[in-house]
Motif scaffolding. Structure first.
Motif, PDB file in Angstrom:
ATOM      1  N   GLN A  77       7.709   7.470   3.198  1.00  0.00           N
ATOM      2  CA  GLN A  77       8.195   6.595   2.107  1.00  0.00           C
ATOM      3  C   GLN A  77       7.112   6.198   0.966  1.00  0.00           C
ATOM      4  N   ALA A  78       6.110   6.253   1.086  1.00  0.00           N
ATOM      5  CA  ALA A  78       5.180   5.774   0.046  1.00  0.00           C
ATOM      6  C   ALA A  78       5.322   6.529  -0.990  1.00  0.00           C
ATOM      7  N   THR A  79       4.887   6.053  -2.171  1.00  0.00           N
ATOM      8  CA  THR A  79       4.661   6.555  -3.608  1.00  0.00           C
ATOM      9  C   THR A  79       3.813   7.393  -3.564  1.00  0.00           C
ATOM     10  N   TYR A  80       3.890   8.901  -4.046  1.00  0.00           N
ATOM     11  CA  TYR A  80       2.912   9.980  -4.351  1.00  0.00           C
ATOM     12  C   TYR A  80       2.744   9.603  -5.876  1.00  0.00           C
ATOM     13  N   PRO A  81       1.483   9.362  -6.086  1.00  0.00           N
ATOM     14  CA  PRO A  81       1.023   9.144  -7.369  1.00  0.00           C
ATOM     15  C   PRO A  81       1.147  10.273  -8.364  1.00  0.00           C
ATOM     16  N   ALA A  82       1.066  11.568  -8.085  1.00  0.00           N
ATOM     17  CA  ALA A  82       1.170  12.646  -8.916  1.00  0.00           C
ATOM     18  C   ALA A  82       2.344  12.903  -9.436  1.00  0.00           C
TER      19      ALA A  82
END
Length: 307
Positions: free
Chosen positions: A111-116
């Motif tokens: 559920q964490a945001t993937y920066p790319a």
């Protein structure tokens, strides 16, 4: 329960036992695979459960570290060909870096945001599936952190920087020299990669696992025909040896088998300049415990021919 040929084949591959012995073991245990393995071991027909050496899932394990924190993640793919794909390798590295900012659970990482992409890791993996054309899953993750000390890392069968087939973390608490601490930590991580200890200390071994071993030893000892009081002593002795063999600190150190890991760490304290405590270990072997579904190619072709 009906014992099928596929079940017998599976048990035979896991234990190396003969076909008839496997069939009997499954019949005696009502088709329970784990119980059948124990039955064979108790009869002296199979020395150990070979499951862990028969993993089939492809993909990569990735490691990332920052400060006193390190994380290891496993992302599975259907084929090794995809695991060699640059985009997939970048994805594994990226997910490992994202995992550093979580509590290390699969749910939190997913559920964490993937920066790319600006999306969640879970959504980003789904996008990668559509792009690469093969199913992928974030299967496991583990994070270790110490207040004062280091979390040493090791990648075995590396496919590139921070990625490979086997990843290990070893958390060491110490106020001593961090460079020297990391050096001994990496050696211990290599040891963990080689020996796969069940826990750092005997007291930390899963009671259910210990009980399972005790039951196997009891059955093996009873076959000797000795009195119960002698059998009890035999079992106690074998359990002591079992704990020594599967607990990290009591294992013979692979770098120097003449001393235990605990003794090696004690020696390292002279160089580090302070006491060393193993705060935790994590070891992820790619595909461990996962079996690919086997297909009968000839049957598939025949089915296709029939339309």
């Amino acid at each position: 329960m009906t014992v099928t040929a596929a079940m017998v084949k599976d048990l035979r591959e896991k234990t190396g036992a003969g076909m008839m012995d496997c069939k009997k073991a499954l019949a005696e245990t009502n088709g329970d695979m784990e119980a059948a393995i124990d039955w064979l071991r108790a009869k002296g027909i199979a020395k150990a459960d070979k499951k862990s050496g028969r993993t089939a899932a492809e993909g990569l394990v990735g490691i990332a570290s920052a400060g006193n924190t390190a994380v290891v993640v496993e992302i599975n793919s259907e084929t090794d060909f995809v695991a060699r794909n640059d985009a997939f390798q970048d994805l594994v590295r990226g997910v490992a870096n994202v995992a550093l900012g979580t509590d290390g659970t699969v749910e939190a990482v997913a559920q964490a945001t993937y920066p790319a992409t600006g999306k969640t890791v879970e959504e980003s993996i789904k996008d990668a599936i559509a792009t690469i054309g093969e199913n992928m899953t974030l299967r496991r993750a583990a994070l270790l952190k110490v207040e004062d000390g280091v979390v040493a890392t090791y990648i075995h069968n590396a496919a590139g920087d921070g990625i490979g087939k086997l990843g290990v973390l070893v958390a060491l608490k110490s106020t001593g020299d961090k460079e020297a601490l990391n050096a001994i930590g990496r050696q211990v991580a290599m040891h963990v990669a080689a020996t796969n200890p069940l826990a750092v200390r005997p007291s930390e071994i899963d009671p259910a696992v210990a009980e399972r071993e005790r039951n196997v030893f009891i059955e093996q000892s009873r076959a000797s025909g000795k009195p119960d009081n002698i059998i009890e002593k035999m079992v106690d002795g074998r359990m002591r040896k079992f704990f020594e063999e599967v607990a990290l600190l009591s294992q013979a150190f692979v770098m120097n088998p003449d001393q235990t890991v605990e003794a090696a760490l004690k020696d390292a304290e002279k160089t580090v300049g302070a006491p060393i405590e193993v705060a935790g270990i994590a070891r992820l072997l790619l595909g461990e415990g996962v079996q690919k579904e086997e297909s009968d190619f000839a049957a598939e072709v025949a089915a296709a021919a029939k339309g």
